[in-house]
Design a protein around this motif. Structure first.
Motif, PDB file in Angstrom:
ATOM      1  N   SER A 150       0.851  -1.188   0.000  1.00  0.00           N
ATOM      2  CA  SER A 150       0.000   0.000   0.000  1.00  0.00           C
ATOM      3  C   SER A 150       0.896   1.251   0.000  1.00  0.00           C
ATOM      4  O   SER A 150       1.917   1.283   0.707  1.00  0.00           O
ATOM      5  CB  SER A 150      -0.875  -0.058   1.252  1.00  0.00           C
ATOM      6  OG  SER A 150      -1.572   1.123   1.363  1.00  0.00           O
ATOM      7  N   ARG A 180      -0.063   2.798  -5.460  1.00  0.00           N
ATOM      8  CA  ARG A 180      -0.960   1.724  -4.991  1.00  0.00           C
ATOM      9  C   ARG A 180      -1.806   2.278  -3.858  1.00  0.00           C
ATOM     10  O   ARG A 180      -1.286   2.753  -2.848  1.00  0.00           O
ATOM     11  CB  ARG A 180      -0.095   0.545  -4.498  1.00  0.00           C
ATOM     12  CG  ARG A 180      -0.868  -0.605  -3.901  1.00  0.00           C
ATOM     13  CD  ARG A 180      -1.448  -1.454  -4.996  1.00  0.00           C
ATOM     14  NE  ARG A 180      -2.080  -2.635  -4.454  1.00  0.00           N
ATOM     15  CZ  ARG A 180      -3.391  -2.731  -4.177  1.00  0.00           C
ATOM     16  NH1 ARG A 180      -4.209  -1.721  -4.373  1.00  0.00           N
ATOM     17  NH2 ARG A 180      -3.876  -3.869  -3.720  1.00  0.00           N
ATOM     18  N   SER A 181      -3.113   2.242  -4.037  1.00  0.00           N
ATOM     19  CA  SER A 181      -4.015   2.846  -3.040  1.00  0.00           C
ATOM     20  C   SER A 181      -4.017   2.021  -1.755  1.00  0.00           C
ATOM     21  O   SER A 181      -3.743   0.826  -1.786  1.00  0.00           O
ATOM     22  CB  SER A 181      -5.430   2.905  -3.579  1.00  0.00           C
ATOM     23  OG  SER A 181      -5.423   3.436  -4.885  1.00  0.00           O
TER      24      SER A 181
END
Ligand SMILES: C[S@@+](CC[C@H](N)C(=O)[O-])C[C@H]1O[C@@H](n2cnc3c(N)ncnc32)[C@H](O)[C@@H]1O
Length: 229
Positions: free
Chosen positions: A141, A228-229
């Motif tokens: 993340s 990347r969320s």
């Protein structure tokens, strides 16, 4: 220049693998000539835009002969390379850890990397949605992805010159120095490349956000960055 049909969906991965195995010995030389030596500057820009700190792990997907890996290492990052072609891996000159495997099924655990790079390979993949899902799976993340790919210049005059060069001169140079059919496929493979909107839609669906697109080489290449969320 005579056009050959592009390989069918089912033949594409083995076609691409065989082609890169064949051109691997001369890949670096032809690449530098074709891009007038500009390609390493574009890769350097991708690495800069990853904006990662020393020691962070970065996966270079479709690493080929190792140009991205060398730059990642020189930036004090901790790179690993993966590529489908044993030939390209054999000619990899980066000195970093290498793995043979496909982008559609990356041989790494979830959230293993803080960043991912991928140079001039998107149009060679078979199933892009699966590839972006794999990118999202192996990146942590807030991790960063940087993609470098060919593009079609927007300016009409530059586009005309580029088309002449890419579709007619590159196959002749590549054919004379390396493999004729491979360097005919190269300009044709642009047909596989999704538009900017399609790429962003696919990447968003896989869990990426914060897109940036940078045009380089007078529009002949593009950098796509995302998080990347
Ligand atoms: C044009 S070369 C680019 C190599 C390198 N990234 C660079 O910037 O020079 C494309 C590379 O993609 C690799 N490739 C193609 N399909 C692949 C796949 N499904 N999985 C992993 N690598 C793949 C090829 O073997 C080749 O090394």
């Amino acid at each position: 220049m005579k056009r050959s049909p592009l390989p069918s969906y089912t033949d594409k991965q083995s076609f691409v693998q065989g082609m890169f195995d064949r051109i691997s010995p001369k890949y670096d030389l032809v690449n530098r000539l074709m891009t007038f030596g500009l390609d390493q500057g574009w890769r350097r820009e991708v690495v800069r835009r990853l904006d990662l700190g020393p020691g962070q792990k970065v996966l270079d997907v479709a690493c080929g002969t190792g140009d991205f890996l060398k730059l990642l290492k020189a930036s004090a990052l901790d790179p690993t390379g993966v590529d489908l072609s044993f030939g390209m891996l054999k000619h990899n000159h980066s000195g970093v850890a290498l793995v043979q495997g496909s982008a559609v099924n990356l041989p790494f655990k979830d959230a293993s990397f803080s960043g991912l790079t991928c140079g001039f390979a998107i149009r060679n993949f078979t199933e892009l949605k699966m590839v972006f899902a794999e990118f999202a799976r192996v990146i942590k993340s807030e991790g960063r992805v940087g993609i470098l790919e060919v593009a079609t210049p927007k300016n009409a005059l530059i586009r005309a010159g580029h088309s002449l060069y890419f579709n007619h001169v590159v196959p002749v140079i590549g054919g004379a120095m390396s493999d004729q059919s491979a360097y005919r496929y190269l300009p044709q493979s642009v047909e596989y490349l999704p538009s900017e909107v399609e790429l962003q839609t696919m990447m968003s669906a896989s869990g990426f956000s914060g897109f940036e697109r940078v045009s380089v080489g007078l529009g002949a290449a593009q950098i796509i960055m995302a998080t990347r969320s």
